[in-house]
Design an enzyme around this catalytic site. Structure first.
Site, PDB file in Angstrom:
ATOM      1  N   LYS A 279       0.840  -1.197   0.000  1.00 20.23           N
ATOM      2  CA  LYS A 279       0.000   0.000   0.000  1.00 20.23           C
ATOM      3  C   LYS A 279       0.876   1.247   0.000  1.00 20.23           C
ATOM      4  CE  LYS A 279      -3.905  -1.890   2.698  1.00 20.23           C
ATOM      5  NZ  LYS A 279      -4.972  -1.722   1.696  1.00 20.23           N
ATOM      6  N   ARG A 353     -10.207 -11.683   2.316  1.00 14.95           N
ATOM      7  CA  ARG A 353     -11.060 -12.772   1.812  1.00 14.95           C
ATOM      8  C   ARG A 353     -10.348 -14.108   1.893  1.00 14.95           C
ATOM      9  NH1 ARG A 353     -11.711  -9.603  -3.747  1.00 14.95           N
ATOM     10  NH2 ARG A 353     -11.311  -7.936  -2.269  1.00 14.95           N
TER      11      ARG A 353
HETATM   12  N1  BES Z   1      -8.086  -3.837   4.554  1.00 17.94           N
HETATM   13  C1  BES Z   1      -8.302  -3.428   3.222  1.00 17.94           C
HETATM   14  C2  BES Z   1      -9.637  -2.707   3.019  1.00 17.94           C
HETATM   15  C3  BES Z   1      -9.777  -1.396   3.735  1.00 17.94           C
HETATM   16  C4  BES Z   1      -9.553  -0.207   3.076  1.00 17.94           C
HETATM   17  C5  BES Z   1     -10.206  -1.351   5.044  1.00 17.94           C
HETATM   18  C6  BES Z   1      -9.725   0.990   3.727  1.00 17.94           C
HETATM   19  C7  BES Z   1     -10.368  -0.144   5.699  1.00 17.94           C
HETATM   20  C8  BES Z   1     -10.138   1.029   5.042  1.00 17.94           C
HETATM   21  C9  BES Z   1      -8.300  -4.652   2.311  1.00 17.94           C
HETATM   22  O1  BES Z   1      -7.473  -5.683   2.713  1.00 17.94           O
HETATM   23  C10 BES Z   1      -7.799  -4.219   0.985  1.00 17.94           C
HETATM   24  O2  BES Z   1      -6.679  -3.823   0.907  1.00 17.94           O
HETATM   25  N2  BES Z   1      -8.670  -4.295  -0.019  1.00 17.94           N
HETATM   26  C11 BES Z   1      -8.326  -3.907  -1.332  1.00 17.94           C
HETATM   27  C12 BES Z   1      -8.837  -4.966  -2.270  1.00 17.94           C
HETATM   28  C13 BES Z   1      -8.337  -4.802  -3.675  1.00 17.94           C
HETATM   29  C14 BES Z   1      -6.861  -5.042  -3.752  1.00 17.94           C
HETATM   30  C15 BES Z   1      -9.075  -5.795  -4.540  1.00 17.94           C
HETATM   31  C16 BES Z   1      -9.006  -2.569  -1.612  1.00 17.94           C
HETATM   32  O3  BES Z   1     -10.132  -2.346  -1.156  1.00 17.94           O
HETATM   33  O4  BES Z   1      -8.368  -1.731  -2.248  1.00 17.94           O
HETATM   34 MN    MN Z   2      -5.503  -5.475   2.075  1.00 16.62          MN
END
Ligand code: BES
Ligand code: MN
Ligand code: ZN
Length: 502
Positions: A279, A353
């Site tokens: 990230k 997931r």
């Molecule tokens: N933990 C994150 C989702 C999240 C984002 C929670 C902001 C709280 C605040 C999750 O693991 C994630 O990174 N999801 C990705 C999925 C994508 C790579 C398909 C996302 O939402 O960008």
């Molecule tokens: Mn994530």
């Protein structure tokens, strides 16, 4: 803060809070104290153009002829329209307005406003609950805070008719609030303190309430074939864990007493760097609360056990840290889940997931619950669609979605249902495995839910709640200071109470 309920009667010292109704009319207690101080309260209300809107405040300092520190007039809105959430908001607003003023004792005079519909004792209990919920603080790491910045209210007294009934109702609410506070604490802890093992240790403390707690490490999970969950944790020095918490509170009923009626499953990513699909740095600190689903399940188990809920439930949480290192999972890796289904990991940041897939399979295989509800801070996309007002619900059963909706409106932990059309499945087809872990940008929360659905057995009634927009609040709210919200505990406690208990 000690909260008590007593008969109406004006206190001599401390702060006195009285009510004013919409339109500006004063309550009986407000009129009574106004007489004592020669009409200063009514005059202050007039000068401040007090309209009696819910949460509106007017103060009179050092009122002459009394030993009170201040009298606070607070608006209730239309009293016949004051629902229980409104009463909580009132209590939270009173707490918020006064805690900065350093009082020791606060008395809230909550009068009977009409003999008919309004259940004053229940409203009084919820005023207290609102104040209690707002009084939460996560201050264990503040070593230099000045004394006069710390909350000072020692005693909160609610002066109301049927104080005994109010106290009884509050005692139940207080137990659920204890669960909410556990969740808020868990969510607030930084990831150097709260990691899978230390989280599991905190879960162990629930044994004192009669919860059976069982912790699995990586060796055991490997034996069970949990390749999806273990893949996420493999770049971390912290060992992944899975914690099972069981509350068998159902009374009597022979064989039925053994079976699990409902299971709650939580995503517990104690820190989500994104892994190799790392990230951006800005805002990454928020990913300490990527265990909000697991935190809610743990707080819920505490709430249910504290109030000795008449039900058999199990809570299962998958605890991992998503880190990039030489051992870490790569984009393109294929893992085999406990269900036997294979997954192509396109993006290591879609890790929640993967954790849930194995936790869901394990829960169904081990406990065969009729109903499974999972909670997860699963997608950023849910923030795009619902913001910070509602969590998304994805269910394979409309009745369950409706029940969650109703419990949400009642408790303020609101949800909104999303579609689950089969057509969305197209987006998670993989060239080389049974599925891939991302479905592209469009409908990102739905494709994540469709992924989870593949791990739900035909006979299981299931709902997934995406709480990424709800687990943390950037702003103070009437019943919750900014930070961890404890979202989900009240929602699911209410769901259990209204539809599954007994
Ligand atoms: N933990 C994150 C989702 C999240 C984002 C929670 C902001 C709280 C605040 C999750 O693991 C994630 O990174 N999801 C990705 C999925 C994508 C790579 C398909 C996302 O939402 O960008
Ligand atoms: Mn994530
Ligand atoms: Zn995550």
């Amino acid at each position: 803060m000690k909260i008590s309920f007593t008969k109406p009667g004006l206190p001599e010292t401390g702060v006195l809070v009285v009510m004013g109704y919409e339109g500006g009319e004063l309550s009986e207690s407000a009129k009574a104290i106004d007489k004592v101080i020669n009409g200063s309260l009514a005059r202050a209300a007039k000068i401040a153009k007090f309209k009696g809107k819910l949460g509106e405040l007017v103060s009179v300092l050092a009122p002459q002829g009394t030993k009170l520190e201040r009298i606070v007039l607070i608006g209730t809105g239309k009293p016949e329209k004051l629902d229980l959430l409104g009463a909580e908001k009132l209590g939270g607003t009173i707490y918020m307005a006064l805690s900065a003023k350093q009082p020791r004792t606060v008395s809230i005079a909550f009068d009977q406003f009409d003999e008919g519909e309004s259940r004053v004792w229940e409203q009084a209990a919820h005023i207290a609950n609102g104040a209690l919920l707002r009084s939460f603080r996560f201050d264990k790491y503040r070593t230099k805070e000045e004394a006069d910045k710390k909350p000072s209210i020692r005693a909160l007294k609610i002066l109301t008719p049927s104080g005994g009934r109010a106290r009884k109702a509050f005692e139940q609410l207080e137990k659920v609030a204890g669960g909410v506070f556990l969740t808020r604490n868990l969510v607030s802890e930084p990831a150097n303190i709260l990691y899978p093992e230390s989280f599991a240790n905190i879960c162990q403390e629930l044994t004192e309430l009669g919860v059976e707690v069982d912790v699995m490490g990586e060796a055991e999970m490997k034996k069970l074939g949990m390749g999806a969950l273990l893949g996420v944790g493999q770049g971390s020095d912290r060992e992944s864990k899975m914690v099972t918490m069981r509350w068998n509170g159902q009374q009597g009923k022979g064989r039925k007493a053994q079976s699990t009626q409902i299971a709650f499953v939580g995503k517990g990513v104690t820190f989500d760097t994104g892994g190799i699909s790392i990230k951006p740095a800005a805002g990454m600190e928020d990913m300490k609360w990527d265990m909000g689903g697991a935190g809610a399940v743990t707080g819920l188990m505490k709430a249910l056990a504290s109030r000795k809920a008449n039900i058999n439930v199990v809570g299962v949480i998958g605890l991992v840290e998503n880190m990039p290192d030489g051992q870490a999972q790569r984009p393109g890796d294929v893992v085999t889940s406990m269900s036997g289904q294979t997954i192509e990991v396109i993006n290591t940041d879609a890790e929640g997931r993967l954790v849930l897939a194995d936790a869901l399979t394990y829960t169904q295989k081990e406990f065969a619950p009729k109903t499974v509800i999972n909670l997860a801070t699963l997608t950023g996309a849910i923030l795009v669609s619902l913001g910070n007002e509602r969590a998304g619900v994805f269910a394979n059963d409309d009745e369950l979605a409706d029940r969650l909706k109703a419990a949400g409106e009642k408790t303020g932990d609101k949800v909104w249902p999303f579609p689950m059309d089969a057509a969305y499945d197209e987006q998670i087809k993989s060239q080389i495995a049974d599925m891939k872990n991302t479905g592209g940008r469009f409908g990102g929360s739905i494709t994540a839910a469709k992924f989870l659905e593949r791990f739900i057995e035909k006979e299981t009634t299931w709902a997934h709640i995406d709480i990424a927009g709800m687990a943390w609040s950037q702003a103070d709210k009437p019943t919750c200071p900014k930070g961890g919200t404890g979202y989900g505990v009240r929602l699911l406690d209410q769901l259990v109470a209204d539809y599954y208990e007994g």
